[in-house]
Design an enzyme around this catalytic site. Structure first.
Site, PDB file in Angstrom:
ATOM      1  CG  HIS A  16       9.463   2.620 -12.022  1.00 33.05           C
ATOM      2  ND1 HIS A  16       8.742   2.813 -10.852  1.00 33.05           N
ATOM      3  CD2 HIS A  16       9.759   3.860 -12.475  1.00 33.05           C
ATOM      4  CE1 HIS A  16       8.622   4.103 -10.626  1.00 33.05           C
ATOM      5  NE2 HIS A  16       9.225   4.761 -11.600  1.00 33.05           N
ATOM      6  CG  ASN A  17       6.996   0.384  -8.221  1.00 33.22           C
ATOM      7  OD1 ASN A  17       7.060   1.156  -9.177  1.00 33.22           O
ATOM      8  ND2 ASN A  17       5.901   0.219  -7.522  1.00 33.22           N
ATOM      9  CE  LYS A  43       4.621   1.806 -11.091  1.00 34.33           C
ATOM     10  NZ  LYS A  43       3.614   1.404 -10.193  1.00 34.33           N
ATOM     11  CD  GLU A 103       9.149   4.379  -6.060  1.00 34.22           C
ATOM     12  OE1 GLU A 103       8.690   4.350  -7.217  1.00 34.22           O
ATOM     13  OE2 GLU A 103       8.432   4.334  -5.039  1.00 34.22           O
ATOM     14  CB  SER A 126       5.432   5.221 -12.258  1.00 35.28           C
ATOM     15  OG  SER A 126       6.127   5.833 -11.191  1.00 35.28           O
TER      16      SER A 126
HETATM   17  P1  NDP Z   1      -7.633   1.613  -4.320  1.00 33.59           P
HETATM   18  O1  NDP Z   1      -6.522   0.662  -4.560  1.00 33.59           O
HETATM   19  O2  NDP Z   1      -7.801   2.190  -2.969  1.00 33.59           O
HETATM   20  O3  NDP Z   1      -9.003   0.888  -4.751  1.00 33.59           O
HETATM   21  C1  NDP Z   1     -10.241   1.503  -4.547  1.00 33.59           C
HETATM   22  C2  NDP Z   1     -11.077   1.435  -5.785  1.00 33.59           C
HETATM   23  O4  NDP Z   1     -11.259   0.073  -6.181  1.00 33.59           O
HETATM   24  C3  NDP Z   1     -12.468   2.012  -5.560  1.00 33.59           C
HETATM   25  O5  NDP Z   1     -12.870   2.656  -6.723  1.00 33.59           O
HETATM   26  C4  NDP Z   1     -13.282   0.769  -5.276  1.00 33.59           C
HETATM   27  O6  NDP Z   1     -14.649   0.950  -5.523  1.00 33.59           O
HETATM   28  C5  NDP Z   1     -12.676  -0.172  -6.281  1.00 33.59           C
HETATM   29  N1  NDP Z   1     -12.941  -1.586  -5.991  1.00 33.59           N
HETATM   30  C6  NDP Z   1     -12.353  -2.362  -5.063  1.00 33.59           C
HETATM   31  N2  NDP Z   1     -12.823  -3.612  -5.105  1.00 33.59           N
HETATM   32  C7  NDP Z   1     -13.737  -3.641  -6.109  1.00 33.59           C
HETATM   33  C8  NDP Z   1     -14.560  -4.645  -6.662  1.00 33.59           C
HETATM   34  N3  NDP Z   1     -14.529  -5.891  -6.183  1.00 33.59           N
HETATM   35  N4  NDP Z   1     -15.378  -4.317  -7.684  1.00 33.59           N
HETATM   36  C9  NDP Z   1     -15.398  -3.072  -8.170  1.00 33.59           C
HETATM   37  N5  NDP Z   1     -14.638  -2.072  -7.693  1.00 33.59           N
HETATM   38  C10 NDP Z   1     -13.814  -2.353  -6.679  1.00 33.59           C
HETATM   39  O7  NDP Z   1      -7.590   2.802  -5.409  1.00 33.59           O
HETATM   40  P2  NDP Z   1      -6.352   3.679  -5.888  1.00 33.59           P
HETATM   41  O8  NDP Z   1      -6.939   4.747  -6.735  1.00 33.59           O
HETATM   42  O9  NDP Z   1      -5.478   4.060  -4.766  1.00 33.59           O
HETATM   43  O10 NDP Z   1      -5.517   2.683  -6.804  1.00 33.59           O
HETATM   44  C11 NDP Z   1      -6.054   2.065  -7.960  1.00 33.59           C
HETATM   45  C12 NDP Z   1      -5.003   1.146  -8.538  1.00 33.59           C
HETATM   46  O11 NDP Z   1      -3.853   1.897  -8.850  1.00 33.59           O
HETATM   47  C13 NDP Z   1      -4.519   0.050  -7.592  1.00 33.59           C
HETATM   48  O12 NDP Z   1      -4.235  -1.108  -8.329  1.00 33.59           O
HETATM   49  C14 NDP Z   1      -3.248   0.569  -6.999  1.00 33.59           C
HETATM   50  O13 NDP Z   1      -2.345  -0.442  -6.624  1.00 33.59           O
HETATM   51  C15 NDP Z   1      -2.734   1.396  -8.120  1.00 33.59           C
HETATM   52  N6  NDP Z   1      -1.988   2.554  -7.600  1.00 33.59           N
HETATM   53  C16 NDP Z   1      -0.989   3.044  -8.277  1.00 33.59           C
HETATM   54  C17 NDP Z   1      -0.295   4.122  -7.821  1.00 33.59           C
HETATM   55  C18 NDP Z   1       0.741   4.629  -8.644  1.00 33.59           C
HETATM   56  O14 NDP Z   1       1.528   5.468  -8.226  1.00 33.59           O
HETATM   57  N7  NDP Z   1       0.801   4.164  -9.841  1.00 33.59           N
HETATM   58  C19 NDP Z   1      -0.555   4.802  -6.590  1.00 33.59           C
HETATM   59  C20 NDP Z   1      -1.655   4.268  -5.959  1.00 33.59           C
HETATM   60  C21 NDP Z   1      -2.316   3.172  -6.454  1.00 33.59           C
HETATM   61  P3  NDP Z   1     -15.637   1.492  -4.351  1.00 33.59           P
HETATM   62  O15 NDP Z   1     -15.544   2.973  -4.381  1.00 33.59           O
HETATM   63  O16 NDP Z   1     -16.974   0.992  -4.762  1.00 33.59           O
HETATM   64  O17 NDP Z   1     -15.163   0.889  -3.059  1.00 33.59           O
END
Ligand code: NDP
Length: 477
Positions: free
Chosen positions: A185-186, A182, A189, A128
């Site tokens: 937590h959300n 987590k 939030e 988070s």
């Molecule tokens: P996204 O959720 O937007 O995902 C994009 C990434 O996933 C890119 O690197 C993309 O690769 C890759 N991807 C998607 N599908 C595939 C696949 N089939 N095979 C390989 N790679 C794939 O990225 P975020 O950085 O926003 O979030 C990452 C994770 O973190 C998510 O699970 C999200 O829910 C979580 N998260 C957590 C947050 C927090 O506050 N903790 C905030 C935001 C997100 P490519 O570049 O090739 O498309």
């Protein structure tokens, strides 16, 4: 040289997490399905530490020290499954696969069990703090085995937020425990944000305060018991001007419909299964849903009446203080319910979760970081099997001292026609917990009458049933 750890998935979160690892002295293998993201990370940030750019997951596996540690930071759901499947083929027994995305804990349990059969450690990890936290120190909630945590833990602890020298990262419990915590937590939030929203609405509607005046009130609140990241950024949002020019407040240009990504909804769905009343979180999720039903709101606006008289508040400063107390008391209830849910989840899924430690790792890095989490930590450290946070002496005093203000605020909101589902639900929960008798007795009677569901007595053990005659000659059978 070999890498200490790898990150695959270099969108916003993965990229920042990889930089955080490198800045803290770890050699990080980095990989992304589309090479462009890897290249841009290296081009912009290779000066921050040691990165090893990898073309493929096979490259990642080759570049790592053993036991290999790979953090998967790709899109939750199908993307995560795909990457995990590919890595499972490449990794060897003893290696550690970390899912740092927002996975549902049920999925993490499933993945952990499948990978365990192949001798791999799967560590579903809640992270988070958003983009900024990933870079500068998030709150980290890893599940999985204690054995995996022994090797992985020190690395995660080195990149997490630190409060008073304590890392905001600890081993939560087995398999999906990290993602479960987590999720809660959300949920908390959501509840916290809803309560802040209601406070804002009340002060604005009842007292006619301007966004600038409200920003000042929240800034002042942030110097006391309510001190927290969410209160701090509330002041910031309220003080913002419309970026498109003019003197108007930013808030007045924003559509009043809230999005949700789903973790709040998950929390409520699971709470229903566990039988844990997280009414504060549920009301927050529903309030977002109501806001999104534009058609119904448009139809109702011209048809449904508000109060005929404007509510007069004699002492505006007193009302501001009442709202502050109501907010704090309601917030205590929301957290009490959230911690109850963690306890219930731990029982249901056989996790050994230290509630005080959860409060400790939420003190920094995450969205709900707040001064009062220290009080929660103290409460559970003193009494690990506390039946409810509300009966801890500090919190009991807080809600008791705040209750008159809380009641005035809920009554004023009703009179003024301002919806306060969060305040109302929290106050009702407080009253339900403390009452001698609840109307559940009547419900038992009703169920026995219409469905012969039997009832329990206050003065005898066992189940009883009446033969309901309809003419007052009921007989016990
Ligand atoms: P996204 O959720 O937007 O995902 C994009 C990434 O996933 C890119 O690197 C993309 O690769 C890759 N991807 C998607 N599908 C595939 C696949 N089939 N095979 C390989 N790679 C794939 O990225 P975020 O950085 O926003 O979030 C990452 C994770 O973190 C998510 O699970 C999200 O829910 C979580 N998260 C957590 C947050 C927090 O506050 N903790 C905030 C935001 C997100 P490519 O570049 O090739 O498309």
């Amino acid at each position: 040289d070999k890498a200490d750890i790898a990150v695959t998935g270099l969108a916003t979160m993965g990229r920042n997490l990889a930089r955080n690892l490198a800045r803290n002295g770890h050699t990080v293998a980095v990989h992304n399905r589309t090479r462009k993201r890897t290249d841009s990370l290296i081009a912009e940030f290779s000066g921050e530490g040691n990165f090893i750019a990898c073309e493929s997951l096979a490259d990642v596996v080759r570049s790592l020290k053993r036991p290999r540690k790979v953090i998967v930071m790709v899109q939750a759901g199908a993307g995560t499954d795909e990457v995990i499947d590919q890595l499972a083929e490449l990794l060897e027994p003893g290696d550690i696969l970390v899912d740092g995305g927002n996975a549902h804990f049920i999925d993490s349990r499933r993945r952990e069990s499948a990978l365990r059969e192949r001798g791999l450690h799967f560590v579903g990890t809640g992270i988070s703090g958003g983009e900024e936290g990933a870079l500068n120190g998030p709150s980290i909630m890893p599940g999985g085995t204690a054995e995996a945590y022994k090797t992985l833990g020190p690395i995660l602890e080195s990149i997490s937020a630190q409060v008073d020298g304590t890392p905001c990262c600890t081993h939560v419990g087995a398999d999906g425990a990290g993602h479960f915590v987590k999720m809660v937590h959300n949920g908390i939030e959501y509840a916290d944000m809803q309560l802040i929203g209601e406070s804002y609405d009340l002060l604005r509607t009842v007292l006619g305060k301007t966004p600038d005046e409200l920003a000042e009130i929240f800034r002042t609140w942030n110097t006391g018991d309510l001190e927290s990241f969410l209160i701090e950024i509330t002041a910031e949002v309220l003080a913002a001007k419309d970026p498109r020019g003019g003197d108007g407040a930013f808030i007045d240009k924003v559509l009043d419909q809230t999005e949700q990504k789903g973790t709040g909804r998950w929390t409520v769905q699971i709470a229903l299964d566990l039988g844990t009343p997280v009414s504060g979180i549920a009301e927050a999720v529903f309030a977002r849903s109501v806001s999104g039903h534009a058609e119904q709101r448009n139809a109702a606006r011209g048809v449904l009446d508000g109060p005929s008289e404007k509510v007069a508040v004699d002492n505006p400063d007193q009302f501001v203080e009442d709202v502050r107390r109501a907010l704090y008391a309601s917030k205590v209830v929301a957290y009490a319910q959230g911690f109850d849910m963690i306890r219930a989840g731990a029982e249901a899924y056989d996790w050994n979760i230290d509630l005080g430690a959860m409060a400790t790792i939420w003190r920094g890095g995450c969205i709900i970081r707040a001064r009062f989490l220290d009080r929660i930590r103290e409460a559970y450290e003193k009494t690990p099997d506390l039946p409810s946070l509300l009966v801890d002496p500090y919190f009991a005093r807080t809600v008791n001292e705040g209750q008159e203000a809380w009641r005035r605020v809920v009554a004023t909101a009703a009179a003024a026609g301002v919806p306060v589902p969060g305040f109302g639900a929290a106050l009702s929960y407080f009253d339900a917990l403390r009452r001698d008798r609840l109307p559940a007795a009547l419900l038992q009677g009703l169920r026995d009458l219409f469905g012969a569901h039997t009832y329990h007595r206050t003065d005898a053990e066992g189940s009883f049933h009446l033969e309901w005659s309809g003419d007052r000659s009921e007989r016990e059978v």
